[in-house]
Design a protein around this motif. Sequence first.
Motif, PDB file in Angstrom:
ATOM      1  N   VAL A  28       0.840  -1.210   0.000  1.00 16.89           N
ATOM      2  CA  VAL A  28       0.000   0.000   0.000  1.00 16.89           C
ATOM      3  C   VAL A  28       0.872   1.256   0.000  1.00 16.89           C
ATOM      4  O   VAL A  28       0.600   2.211  -0.729  1.00 16.89           O
ATOM      5  CB  VAL A  28      -0.976  -0.025   1.200  1.00 16.89           C
ATOM      6  CG1 VAL A  28      -1.682   1.314   1.366  1.00 16.89           C
ATOM      7  CG2 VAL A  28      -1.983  -1.149   1.037  1.00 16.89           C
ATOM      8  N   ILE A  29       1.930   1.250   0.776  1.00 13.26           N
ATOM      9  CA  ILE A  29       2.847   2.396   0.842  1.00 13.26           C
ATOM     10  C   ILE A  29       3.479   2.639  -0.525  1.00 13.26           C
ATOM     11  O   ILE A  29       3.525   3.769  -1.011  1.00 13.26           O
ATOM     12  CB  ILE A  29       3.915   2.165   1.929  1.00 13.26           C
ATOM     13  CG1 ILE A  29       3.268   2.257   3.322  1.00 13.26           C
ATOM     14  CG2 ILE A  29       5.070   3.154   1.788  1.00 13.26           C
ATOM     15  CD1 ILE A  29       4.124   1.692   4.440  1.00 13.26           C
ATOM     16  N   SER A  30       3.945   1.576  -1.159  1.00 18.00           N
ATOM     17  CA  SER A  30       4.579   1.691  -2.472  1.00 18.00           C
ATOM     18  C   SER A  30       3.593   2.150  -3.539  1.00 18.00           C
ATOM     19  O   SER A  30       3.892   3.064  -4.333  1.00 18.00           O
ATOM     20  CB  SER A  30       5.190   0.345  -2.863  1.00 18.00           C
ATOM     21  OG  SER A  30       5.730   0.400  -4.153  1.00 18.00           O
ATOM     22  N   GLU A  31       2.427   1.537  -3.578  1.00 21.55           N
ATOM     23  CA  GLU A  31       1.423   1.872  -4.597  1.00 21.55           C
ATOM     24  C   GLU A  31       0.946   3.317  -4.505  1.00 21.55           C
ATOM     25  O   GLU A  31       0.586   3.921  -5.513  1.00 21.55           O
ATOM     26  CB  GLU A  31       0.214   0.934  -4.465  1.00 21.55           C
ATOM     27  CG  GLU A  31       0.502  -0.489  -4.885  1.00 21.55           C
ATOM     28  CD  GLU A  31      -0.589  -1.469  -4.477  1.00 21.55           C
ATOM     29  OE1 GLU A  31      -1.646  -1.033  -3.955  1.00 21.55           O
ATOM     30  OE2 GLU A  31      -0.383  -2.676  -4.671  1.00 21.55           O
ATOM     31  N   ASN A  32       0.934   3.861  -3.293  1.00 19.04           N
ATOM     32  CA  ASN A  32       0.406   5.209  -3.083  1.00 19.04           C
ATOM     33  C   ASN A  32       1.497   6.251  -2.827  1.00 19.04           C
ATOM     34  O   ASN A  32       1.192   7.409  -2.573  1.00 19.04           O
ATOM     35  CB  ASN A  32      -0.592   5.195  -1.928  1.00 19.04           C
ATOM     36  CG  ASN A  32      -1.810   4.377  -2.277  1.00 19.04           C
ATOM     37  OD1 ASN A  32      -2.677   4.844  -3.014  1.00 19.04           O
ATOM     38  ND2 ASN A  32      -1.878   3.141  -1.805  1.00 19.04           N
ATOM     39  N   HIS A  33       2.748   5.818  -2.882  1.00 18.86           N
ATOM     40  CA  HIS A  33       3.896   6.713  -2.699  1.00 18.86           C
ATOM     41  C   HIS A  33       3.832   7.464  -1.363  1.00 18.86           C
ATOM     42  O   HIS A  33       4.119   8.664  -1.299  1.00 18.86           O
ATOM     43  CB  HIS A  33       4.009   7.693  -3.865  1.00 18.86           C
ATOM     44  CG  HIS A  33       4.008   7.007  -5.194  1.00 18.86           C
ATOM     45  ND1 HIS A  33       5.065   6.258  -5.666  1.00 18.86           N
ATOM     46  CD2 HIS A  33       3.043   6.920  -6.142  1.00 18.86           C
ATOM     47  CE1 HIS A  33       4.762   5.754  -6.838  1.00 18.86           C
ATOM     48  NE2 HIS A  33       3.537   6.131  -7.161  1.00 18.86           N
ATOM     49  N   TYR A  34       3.437   6.748  -0.313  1.00 18.16           N
ATOM     50  CA  TYR A  34       3.378   7.355   1.011  1.00 18.16           C
ATOM     51  C   TYR A  34       4.793   7.497   1.579  1.00 18.16           C
ATOM     52  O   TYR A  34       5.627   6.606   1.385  1.00 18.16           O
ATOM     53  CB  TYR A  34       2.546   6.499   1.970  1.00 18.16           C
ATOM     54  CG  TYR A  34       1.076   6.419   1.645  1.00 18.16           C
ATOM     55  CD1 TYR A  34       0.408   7.437   0.983  1.00 18.16           C
ATOM     56  CD2 TYR A  34       0.342   5.307   2.015  1.00 18.16           C
ATOM     57  CE1 TYR A  34      -0.944   7.353   0.706  1.00 18.16           C
ATOM     58  CE2 TYR A  34      -1.014   5.208   1.742  1.00 18.16           C
ATOM     59  CZ  TYR A  34      -1.652   6.235   1.091  1.00 18.16           C
ATOM     60  OH  TYR A  34      -2.990   6.142   0.815  1.00 18.16           O
TER      61      TYR A  34
END
Length: 99
Positions: A28-34
Amino acid sequence: MAKVYHALVCCRAGMGSSTLLKIKADQVISENHYPIETEHGNLDSLTYFKGDLVITMSDLTEDLAKDHPELYCVGITNIVSKPEMKEKLEAFLKSKGAL
């Protein structure tokens, strides 16, 4: 450069559920560039953790919030749910003014 937040992904033993939780959080962090970096551990890891966020199972969050009020605790009910993870990580980032 934007601040990068540090998260500890943990459960009681630091084995099965937290490993799955870390995989899902990292996706999720990678996909959303958090701006969040994760590390993996168990509850004992909190003794030395100097980060911003704890990601754990929902049944642990109340106790963790009492024992570590300085940390933002995210409790996940369904460890394979990307929408739940995304919602809760966004709430954390919004609380920090980073989203």
